[in-house]
Design a protein around this motif. Structure first.
Motif, short mmCIF file in Angstrom:
data_model
loop_
_atom_site.label_atom_id
_atom_site.label_comp_id
_atom_site.label_asym_id
_atom_site.label_seq_id
_atom_site.Cartn_x
_atom_site.Cartn_y
_atom_site.Cartn_z
N LEU A 17 0.83 -1.21 0.00
CA LEU A 17 0.00 0.00 0.00
C LEU A 17 0.86 1.25 0.00
CD1 LEU A 17 -2.66 1.64 0.47
CD2 LEU A 17 -2.35 1.17 2.91
N LEU A 18 1.83 1.30 0.88
CA LEU A 18 2.67 2.50 1.00
C LEU A 18 3.69 2.61 -0.12
CD1 LEU A 18 2.48 4.70 3.23
CD2 LEU A 18 1.25 2.58 3.74
N LEU A 19 4.19 1.49 -0.60
CA LEU A 19 5.13 1.53 -1.73
C LEU A 19 4.47 2.18 -2.94
CD1 LEU A 19 7.71 0.83 -3.29
CD2 LEU A 19 6.77 -1.49 -3.60
N LEU A 20 3.26 1.75 -3.26
CA LEU A 20 2.58 2.29 -4.43
C LEU A 20 1.94 3.65 -4.14
CD1 LEU A 20 0.91 -0.96 -5.84
CD2 LEU A 20 3.08 0.10 -6.48
N GLY A 21 1.45 3.85 -2.91
CA GLY A 21 0.81 5.12 -2.57
C GLY A 21 1.79 6.27 -2.47
N CYS A 22 2.81 6.10 -1.65
CA CYS A 22 3.85 7.13 -1.57
C CYS A 22 4.62 7.21 -2.88
CB CYS A 22 4.81 6.84 -0.42
SG CYS A 22 4.09 7.07 1.21
N GLY A 23 4.67 6.09 -3.59
CA GLY A 23 5.36 6.07 -4.87
C GLY A 23 4.70 6.98 -5.90
N VAL A 24 3.37 7.01 -5.93
CA VAL A 24 2.70 7.88 -6.90
C VAL A 24 2.91 9.34 -6.54
CG1 VAL A 24 0.41 7.95 -5.79
CG2 VAL A 24 0.60 8.25 -8.25
N VAL A 25 2.98 9.65 -5.24
CA VAL A 25 3.26 11.03 -4.84
C VAL A 25 4.66 11.43 -5.27
CG1 VAL A 25 3.39 12.65 -2.92
CG2 VAL A 25 1.69 10.82 -2.88
N ALA A 26 5.62 10.53 -5.10
CA ALA A 26 6.99 10.79 -5.53
C ALA A 26 7.05 11.02 -7.04
CB ALA A 26 7.91 9.64 -5.14
N ASN A 27 6.36 10.18 -7.77
CA ASN A 27 6.36 10.26 -9.23
C ASN A 27 5.78 11.58 -9.72
OD1 ASN A 27 6.70 9.39 -11.89
ND2 ASN A 27 4.71 8.38 -11.94
N VAL A 28 4.74 12.04 -9.05
CA VAL A 28 4.04 13.26 -9.47
C VAL A 28 4.77 14.53 -9.03
CG1 VAL A 28 1.95 14.60 -8.96
CG2 VAL A 28 1.77 12.21 -9.65
N SER A 29 5.52 14.45 -7.92
CA SER A 29 6.00 15.70 -7.31
C SER A 29 7.51 15.91 -7.34
CB SER A 29 5.53 15.78 -5.86
OG SER A 29 6.02 14.68 -5.10
N SER A 33 11.30 13.56 -12.24
CA SER A 33 10.53 12.34 -12.39
C SER A 33 9.69 12.43 -13.67
CB SER A 33 9.60 12.13 -11.19
OG SER A 33 8.70 11.07 -11.43
N LYS A 34 9.51 11.32 -14.35
CA LYS A 34 8.74 11.31 -15.59
C LYS A 34 7.27 11.65 -15.37
CE LYS A 34 11.71 8.16 -18.22
NZ LYS A 34 12.06 9.13 -19.27
N GLY A 35 6.78 11.49 -14.14
CA GLY A 35 5.38 11.80 -13.85
C GLY A 35 5.16 13.19 -13.27
N LEU A 36 6.20 14.00 -13.22
CA LEU A 36 6.13 15.31 -12.58
C LEU A 36 4.99 16.15 -13.15
CD1 LEU A 36 7.44 17.39 -10.65
CD2 LEU A 36 8.86 18.13 -12.57
N GLY A 37 4.17 16.68 -12.24
CA GLY A 37 3.08 17.56 -12.64
C GLY A 37 1.81 16.86 -13.07
N SER A 38 1.70 15.55 -12.85
CA SER A 38 0.50 14.82 -13.29
C SER A 38 -0.74 15.21 -12.51
CB SER A 38 0.74 13.31 -13.16
OG SER A 38 1.80 12.89 -13.99
N GLY A 39 -0.57 15.75 -11.32
CA GLY A 39 -1.69 16.33 -10.60
C GLY A 39 -2.34 15.43 -9.55
N PHE A 40 -3.29 16.04 -8.82
CA PHE A 40 -3.91 15.39 -7.68
C PHE A 40 -4.80 14.22 -8.10
CE2 PHE A 40 -6.75 15.14 -3.94
CZ PHE A 40 -5.79 15.07 -2.94
N LEU A 41 -5.39 14.31 -9.28
CA LEU A 41 -6.21 13.19 -9.75
C LEU A 41 -5.37 11.94 -9.90
CD1 LEU A 41 -8.89 12.08 -10.75
CD2 LEU A 41 -8.31 12.92 -13.04
N ALA A 42 -4.16 12.09 -10.44
CA ALA A 42 -3.27 10.94 -10.57
C ALA A 42 -2.91 10.38 -9.20
CB ALA A 42 -2.00 11.34 -11.32
N VAL A 43 -2.70 11.26 -8.23
CA VAL A 43 -2.40 10.82 -6.87
C VAL A 43 -3.56 10.03 -6.29
CG1 VAL A 43 -1.96 11.60 -4.51
CG2 VAL A 43 -0.76 12.69 -6.42
#
Length: 239
Positions: A17-29, A33-43
């Protein structure tokens, strides 16, 4: 239920849960990171899918993954106090492990990221507007929706009885609708475990771990879970 099985199952599920959950925050923020700026919906979607993975992996223990769920089931008499303590310990250990794996995965991005608040935000929640009373109420409401929804769908049972997909959609819905004010911890282990890891790890330029706020995402979800259990007794009679 065997206590060792509870501990192992909850640890693995919460770590995922935390690997993927905190992982998406890392990816977005995090910078570069290739996911930078994907936004809160992606989170929000990422956290929902993280719940899906965690619930699926921990069905043998009932897939609590959250002290707010465990305290509700304790109040309802579905688990013993000793089992409750094992659930809490496993959830905290799993949350810390998952957060550690996120740091390992994104370590170079943490080194490149200049903003300490962004680094902390990967690990733990923080309020958009710091007002502890309002922040606490927000966490109580969000967690109430989660736990009451689980109890309603399962007739007083566990997330594993509901199935991973409905719980995932419920979490996504909470994030999209109620996540703005606090980042919706709705899970004490989800916030406290990674915050401890943030405090321990040698993260370059990490700043503080904001312990002044840390009680809100612990107390709020526990209150919300307890209220959901108490009201379910009257509003959701077991068939």
């Amino acid at each position: 239920m065997d206590l060792g099985l509870i501990f192992l199952s909850e640890t693995v599920g919460t770590a995922l849960l935390l690997l993927l959950g905190c992982g998406v925050v890392a990816n977005v923020s995090l910078i570069k990171s290739k996911g930078l700026g994907s936004g809160f919906l992606a989170v929000s979607i990422g956290w929902g899918l993280a719940v899906f993975a965690g619930v699926t992996a921990s069905y043998s223990s009932g897939s609590h993954l959250n002290p707010a769920v465990s305290i509700a089931l304790l109040i309802l008499g579905n688990i013993t106090f000793v089992q409750f303590l094992v659930y809490i310990a496993a959830q905290l250990v799993g949350a810390m492990l998952g957060a550690l794996l996120v740091w390992i995965t994104y370590r170079r991005h943490f080194d490149e990221e200049p903003d300490p608040a962004t680094k902390l935000g990967v690990f733990s929640t923080g309020p958009a507007i710091r007002a502890y009373g309002s922040n606490l109420v927000t966490e109580v409401i969000g967690t109430f929706v989660l736990v009451f929804g689980i109890l309603a769908f399962t007739n007083g049972g566990t997330p594993a009885e509901l199935g991973a997909l409905p719980v995932a959609f419920l979490v996504i819905g909470i994030g999209i609708s109620l996540g703005g004010p606090t980042g919706y911890a709705i899970n004490p282990a989800r916030d406290l475990g990674p915050r401890i890891i943030h405090a321990i790890l040698p993260i370059k330029g990490k700043g503080t771990s904001d312990w002044a706020y840390s009680w809100v995402p612990v107390a709020g979800p526990l209150i919300g879970g307890a209220l959901a259990a108490a009201l379910s007794i009257a509003l959701l009679p077991v068939a």
